[in-house]
Design an enzyme around this catalytic site. Structure first.
Site, mmCIF file in Angstrom:
data_model
loop_
_atom_site.group_PDB
_atom_site.id
_atom_site.type_symbol
_atom_site.label_atom_id
_atom_site.label_comp_id
_atom_site.label_asym_id
_atom_site.label_seq_id
_atom_site.Cartn_x
_atom_site.Cartn_y
_atom_site.Cartn_z
ATOM 1 C CE LYS A 162 91.283 67.516 -22.693
ATOM 2 N NZ LYS A 162 90.128 66.570 -22.601
ATOM 3 C CB CYS B 295 81.959 71.626 -8.546
ATOM 4 S SG CYS B 295 81.797 73.333 -9.037
ATOM 5 C CD GLU C 188 82.997 65.362 -6.974
ATOM 6 O OE1 GLU C 188 84.021 64.917 -7.524
ATOM 7 O OE2 GLU C 188 82.584 66.526 -7.142
HETATM 8 P P1 NAD Z 1 87.804 64.789 -14.963
HETATM 9 O O1 NAD Z 1 88.829 65.151 -13.964
HETATM 10 O O2 NAD Z 1 87.568 63.366 -15.253
HETATM 11 O O3 NAD Z 1 88.151 65.470 -16.376
HETATM 12 C C1 NAD Z 1 88.495 66.831 -16.484
HETATM 13 C C2 NAD Z 1 89.469 66.996 -17.642
HETATM 14 O O4 NAD Z 1 90.641 66.231 -17.366
HETATM 15 C C3 NAD Z 1 88.914 66.495 -18.970
HETATM 16 O O5 NAD Z 1 89.216 67.437 -19.956
HETATM 17 C C4 NAD Z 1 89.629 65.155 -19.188
HETATM 18 O O6 NAD Z 1 89.896 64.894 -20.524
HETATM 19 C C5 NAD Z 1 90.933 65.317 -18.429
HETATM 20 N N1 NAD Z 1 91.431 64.057 -17.831
HETATM 21 C C6 NAD Z 1 90.685 63.030 -17.357
HETATM 22 N N2 NAD Z 1 91.496 62.084 -16.840
HETATM 23 C C7 NAD Z 1 92.767 62.514 -16.977
HETATM 24 C C8 NAD Z 1 94.055 61.986 -16.630
HETATM 25 N N3 NAD Z 1 94.184 60.819 -16.027
HETATM 26 N N4 NAD Z 1 95.148 62.716 -16.915
HETATM 27 C C9 NAD Z 1 95.039 63.916 -17.512
HETATM 28 N N5 NAD Z 1 93.850 64.459 -17.880
HETATM 29 C C10 NAD Z 1 92.729 63.781 -17.610
HETATM 30 O O7 NAD Z 1 86.451 65.523 -14.519
HETATM 31 P P2 NAD Z 1 85.007 65.343 -15.146
HETATM 32 O O8 NAD Z 1 84.487 64.001 -14.790
HETATM 33 O O9 NAD Z 1 84.994 65.774 -16.567
HETATM 34 O O10 NAD Z 1 84.205 66.456 -14.342
HETATM 35 C C11 NAD Z 1 83.596 66.243 -13.097
HETATM 36 C C12 NAD Z 1 84.495 66.684 -11.978
HETATM 37 O O11 NAD Z 1 84.817 68.057 -12.123
HETATM 38 C C13 NAD Z 1 83.841 66.574 -10.614
HETATM 39 O O12 NAD Z 1 84.795 66.084 -9.714
HETATM 40 C C14 NAD Z 1 83.460 68.000 -10.274
HETATM 41 O O13 NAD Z 1 83.347 68.269 -8.895
HETATM 42 C C15 NAD Z 1 84.593 68.736 -10.891
HETATM 43 N N6 NAD Z 1 84.273 70.130 -11.120
HETATM 44 C C16 NAD Z 1 84.800 71.030 -10.266
HETATM 45 C C17 NAD Z 1 84.502 72.363 -10.411
HETATM 46 C C18 NAD Z 1 85.051 73.373 -9.443
HETATM 47 O O14 NAD Z 1 84.810 74.535 -9.650
HETATM 48 N N7 NAD Z 1 85.766 72.978 -8.411
HETATM 49 C C19 NAD Z 1 83.660 72.780 -11.451
HETATM 50 C C20 NAD Z 1 83.141 71.826 -12.318
HETATM 51 C C21 NAD Z 1 83.462 70.492 -12.144
#
Ligand code: NAD
Length: 485
Positions: free
Chosen positions: A174, A282, A376
């Protein structure tokens, strides 16, 4: 931006048209709609899980050596299609072409690790008492799910999908609804590489699909990468439904800079770490803790940051909301008394006036209580906090809720060791701005940057994607038995 085909779902080796409501995909480069995707519902996921369950029966019976063959071919397809794949990343995510290519190169490396599994996963056997043998074999779990974020549309799916598949599982991906194009292309290329139908499926959508994944009784394990807010929701929900789960969250990475650090290298590394991929990594530097007098390094960083130009060697941030959020943090820090040394607000890129750009931003005299020091930002922004010594710097780093990465810049081995031992983060760098461990070493943070046991890539992921079968055999005749036989 050039319009792309409408996105649907990829189930059982076919593109399946969805009649659910659709959402536009906006290219952050110029704010234009380039495609649309379906907001799939539970019924779409059910079809994908059913296909994956069916495929599991034959896929899991193959030998590991057989299963990796697909990924030798697939890795070559990534290389053959490098330009096209990088262009997809560029238009849906907004990063520069060089950054997009680096992402695809990293995906190739991840495949190289996956194809090495037969050399690593050799199982164990021992004669534990006369005539009695114990063996441990790694067996796949079944249908598993991977939920991914927007910031690495090509690479992050490759953190999990190749390993999970070669270890015998079948997968539902997904992707982030902001960047589904790369994931759909991944599905086509895996099919071209010979992956049997149903082994890899993509279900597009948002929150509803994530919730349906966590609740699905036939999904055995879920990996999540995204923000800490959602990582917590997913970890709790999937675990409470008895799924195995690892959920990687957000980050606030600290770079501790000492006055003796190599001037050029440190300034280059700090600026590249905070501005690369527009700060949307990240592993990006977010706070620089300057120990004692590091003014000469800050001056050099300003020089370096001036060479980072939006629309040239700096891509866009993902959305209008992201741009507004980042600029809000800068404005708030300024109002609280921090000093803006380089200001990336109101960035303007000629010809791309509707794109979402933020220039590199360096903010000095930030204090640990400010939001810009704690939360962040996920943009090309670095907050500088001044500390009198390494102990104070470590205290500041340790106070963060996050714990993805921390780095130290110094020429002193003793000081470096102190930070290596004292920092509360899963990935530590010494004179490295983005300390990503490369395969076979595994990737994963501490604290609120990761929930669950083990890491998501490398050797650690083998444990996550498999379960051990322990078999004890006894073939010795009665006269060859000892007290334990
Ligand atoms: P996000 O949490 O908004 O989304 C990630 C996934 O979760 C997406 O597929 C989205 O559809 C889903 N999602 C969003 N809101 C949701 C909800 N309320 N309930 C269920 N699912 C939901 O993250 P993003 O904005 O796409 O990505 C950026 C974030 O990811 C940053 O915080 C970054 O630090 C983090 N990140 C972390 C790593 C790591 O290795 N720790 C790596 C890459 C990105």
């Amino acid at each position: 931006m050039i319009k792309q085909q409408d996105v649907n779902n990829f189930i059982n080796g076919q593109i399946i048209l969805s009649n659910q409501a659709r959402m536009e995909i906006i290219s952050p480069i110029d704010g234009s709609a380039i495609s649309s995707l379906p907001m799939s519902q539970k019924s779409d996921l059910d079809k994908a899980v059913e296909a994956a369950q069916k495929a599991f029966v034959t896929w899991s019976e193959k030998t590991l050596k057989d299963r990796v063959q697909v990924f030798f071919r697939y890795r070559q397809l990534l290389e053959n299609n490098l330009e096209e794949l990088a262009e997809l990343v560029r238009i849906e995510n907004g990063k520069t072409m060089d950054e997009a290519k680096a992402e695809v190169f990293k995906s190739m490396e991840l495949c190289e690790f996956a194809v090495s599994m037969p050399q690593i996963v050799t199982n164990e056997i021992q004669e534990v008492s006369k005539g009695v043998e114990c063996r441990i074999e790694r067996k796949p779990l079944g249908v598993i799910a991977c939920i991914t974020p927007f910031n690495f549309p090509n690479m992050v799916p490759h953190w999990t999908v190749p390993n999970a598949i070669v270890l015998g599982n079948t997968v539902i991906l997904k992707p982030s609804e902001l960047v589904p194009l790369s994931a759909m292309r991944m599905a086509e290329l895996l099919k071209e590489a010979g992956l049997p139908d149903g082994v890899f499926n993509v279900v597009n959508g948002g929150k509803e699909i994530v919730e349906a994944i966590c609740d699905h009784p036939d999904i055995k394990a879920t990996s999540f990468v995204g923000s800490t807010r959602v990582a917590k929701i997913v970890y709790k929900r999937a675990s409470s439904n008895l799924q195995r789960c690892v959920a990687l969250g957000g980050a606030k990475n600290h770079l501790i800079v000492l006055p003796d650090a190599n001037l050029e290298m440190t300034a280059n590394n700090v600026v590249a770490s905070m501005a690369g991929c527009a700060g949307q990594r990240c592993m990006a530097a977010s706070v620089m803790v300057g120990v004692d007098n590091i003014q000469h390094i800050i001056n050099k960083m300003i020089e370096e940051a001036k060479k980072v130009i939006p629309g040239e060697n700096l891509g866009s941030v993902i959305s209008k909301e992201a741009k507004e959020r980042i600029e809000r943090y800068i404005t708030e820090a300024e109002a609280q008394g921090a000093k803006i040394l380089i200001d990336g607000r109101n960035a303007f890129v000629k010809g791309f006036e509707n794109g979402f750009y933020v220039g590199p931003t360096i903010i000095d005299f930030v204090t640990p209580d400010m939001a810009i020091a704690k939360e962040e930002i996920f943009g090309p922004v670095i907050a500088i906090i001044r500390a009198k010594d390494v102990d104070e710097a470590l205290k500041i780093e340790n106070n963060s809720n996050y714990g993805n990465a921390a780095s130290v810049f110094t020429e002193s081995g003793a000081m470096a060791k102190r930070v290596m031992e004292g920092a509360s983060a899963g990935m530590i760098g010494v004179n490295i701005g983005v300390p990503v461990p490369r395969e076979p070493f595994s990737f994963g943070g501490w604290n609120e940057s990761k929930f669950g046991v083990g890491d998501i890539t490398g050797k650690s992921s083998i444990e996550f994607w498999t379960q051990n079968k322990k078999t004890t055999t006894k073939w010795n005749p009665e006269d060859k038995r000892d007290w334990m036989s």
